[in-house]
Scaffold this motif. Sequence first.
Motif, mmCIF file in Angstrom:
data_model
loop_
_atom_site.group_PDB
_atom_site.id
_atom_site.type_symbol
_atom_site.label_atom_id
_atom_site.label_comp_id
_atom_site.label_asym_id
_atom_site.label_seq_id
_atom_site.Cartn_x
_atom_site.Cartn_y
_atom_site.Cartn_z
ATOM 1 N N ASN A 88 0.895 -1.195 0.089
ATOM 2 C CA ASN A 88 -0.013 -0.036 0.178
ATOM 3 C C ASN A 88 0.919 1.263 0.092
ATOM 4 O O ASN A 88 0.481 2.390 -0.580
ATOM 5 C CB ASN A 88 -0.972 -0.069 1.163
ATOM 6 C CG ASN A 88 -2.102 -0.774 1.199
ATOM 7 O OD1 ASN A 88 -2.650 -1.068 -0.016
ATOM 8 N ND2 ASN A 88 -2.716 -1.390 1.998
ATOM 9 N N GLN A 110 1.073 4.194 -2.927
ATOM 10 C CA GLN A 110 1.091 5.606 -2.640
ATOM 11 C C GLN A 110 2.126 6.531 -3.022
ATOM 12 O O GLN A 110 1.901 7.525 -3.652
ATOM 13 C CB GLN A 110 0.697 5.867 -1.239
ATOM 14 C CG GLN A 110 -0.696 5.226 -0.805
ATOM 15 C CD GLN A 110 -0.887 5.372 0.758
ATOM 16 O OE1 GLN A 110 -1.034 6.265 1.336
ATOM 17 N NE2 GLN A 110 -0.610 4.172 1.140
ATOM 18 N N ALA A 159 1.906 9.464 -5.664
ATOM 19 C CA ALA A 159 1.924 10.870 -5.010
ATOM 20 C C ALA A 159 2.508 11.853 -5.900
ATOM 21 O O ALA A 159 3.788 11.611 -6.387
ATOM 22 C CB ALA A 159 2.472 10.873 -3.608
ATOM 23 N N SER A 216 -3.188 1.911 4.000
ATOM 24 C CA SER A 216 -3.487 2.115 2.669
ATOM 25 C C SER A 216 -3.698 3.679 2.758
ATOM 26 O O SER A 216 -3.955 4.280 1.773
ATOM 27 C CB SER A 216 -4.898 1.807 2.739
ATOM 28 O OG SER A 216 -5.829 1.792 3.701
ATOM 29 N N ASP A 217 -3.887 4.468 3.885
ATOM 30 C CA ASP A 217 -4.204 5.940 3.508
ATOM 31 C C ASP A 217 -2.672 6.619 4.305
ATOM 32 O O ASP A 217 -2.909 8.032 4.501
ATOM 33 C CB ASP A 217 -5.254 6.580 4.265
ATOM 34 C CG ASP A 217 -5.603 5.946 5.831
ATOM 35 O OD1 ASP A 217 -4.476 5.455 6.269
ATOM 36 O OD2 ASP A 217 -6.683 6.307 6.387
ATOM 37 N N ASN A 268 -1.070 9.735 2.264
ATOM 38 C CA ASN A 268 -2.195 10.885 1.875
ATOM 39 C C ASN A 268 -2.325 11.466 3.357
ATOM 40 O O ASN A 268 -2.422 12.786 3.103
ATOM 41 C CB ASN A 268 -3.601 10.273 1.390
ATOM 42 C CG ASN A 268 -3.266 9.814 0.050
ATOM 43 O OD1 ASN A 268 -2.274 10.011 -0.605
ATOM 44 N ND2 ASN A 268 -4.154 8.744 -0.391
#
Length: 417
Positions: free
Chosen positions: A290, A294, A298, A409-410, A413
């Motif tokens: 993950n 990202q 990004a 997963s985040d 961000n």
Amino acid sequence: MKLKALSQLAIKQGFKLGDDIVSIGGYKVIDELDFLYYDNESKFDVELIREGKEIKIKVSKKPFDSLGFEFDYEMKPYVCKNHCLFCFVDQLPKGMRETLYVKDDDYRYSFMCGSYVTMTNVTDEELDRIIRLKLSPLYISVHAWDDDVRQFLVKNPNTKKLKDQMRKLNDAGIKMHTQLVVCPGINDGKVLVDSINGLHELENVISCAVVPVGLTGHRGSLADIKPVDVDNAKETIKLVEDLHKKYEGFCYCADEYYVKAGVDVKDYFYYGAFDQIENGVGLLATFKDNLEYQLENAKDKDVNKSIGFITGASFAPILREQLRAVEERFNIKATVYGIENNFFGKSVTVAGLITARDILEQVDGKHDFYVLPDNMLREFTDTFLDNYKVKDVEEKLGAKIIIVAHDGSDILNKIIG
Ligand code: SF4
């Protein structure tokens, strides 16, 4: 069970708020699972009591059109009747939330939420009900395929029925995920190999997680159990990986084995459908994958922040390594705090069992903000295991805390904004 909500479709079929549903499809109603099943059917009879009178309604609808039934009752979990040698609940320190001391063992929650059950409290009628309502998949704690070894671990004579129960479920097409909680010297080595082989013979057993026994520092007068050490972890990984190769999947060691052995976890594709991710199998591979995804997607940014990452002691070195690419590219100074678990005992190293008190004792308040994984909090809440709220910890640290998904997963961000 009295109706407290229903759909327009149910009203058209003749149901009313307050109806007391007695039977459905000719079977006495036990709980909401009866309705889950029949919501997918098209024609069935319902018997109910309305204002003291018995009424029968013949339901006719399209399959999957929901009657939207909700009831004025709470489905209390069935309590376990075992005395497992390694029970985690028995090793909890005093003074935690009461719900944490509940020993549940309920096939209904196994189907609905994926919690593991031993089946020792499942009657023959309930086994038939599982089959009739097609409660599949179930998550079953097996621990050992050998009846005597399992009985030694679970301490309930009913566990000797497990093989027959599982064979019956297998023949009826009920899918099963299984776990073996392994205690060194009891159900490792040959017992473990025989267990995996025995489970693999049942075609509807679709996965088997091999999980190291969890021992806290609060065992008091409980039985002595050897913790998993480096050699035992390496040996177990070898046995399970050989069988994984032979069966092209099926059995997996929990990530904790790889961490204990100091061995790299397998790559993402090893874990297939990630059936056992909630059991800590493949979580590290998912996290890495993950984060890489990202990073690839990004846009570059000069964040220029000092961030404190809070995690369990076992994941800290891996997280430090993973964050290097983030630090360089986004101008972030990352400090990883691998929290030592003083509350449960130092042998407990996972992030999911860290308390706010341990965080506050070990983390200094000198960063722009802090990041911690959602599995340190009670599900769907902002409360730690020891009842502190996130805002309590923020106040004491004097900085904001950002909660990220524990599978990573985040994470990017959320930290680069
Ligand atoms: S099944 Fe065993 S481990 Fe689970 S709560 Fe009961 S005694 Fe504890």
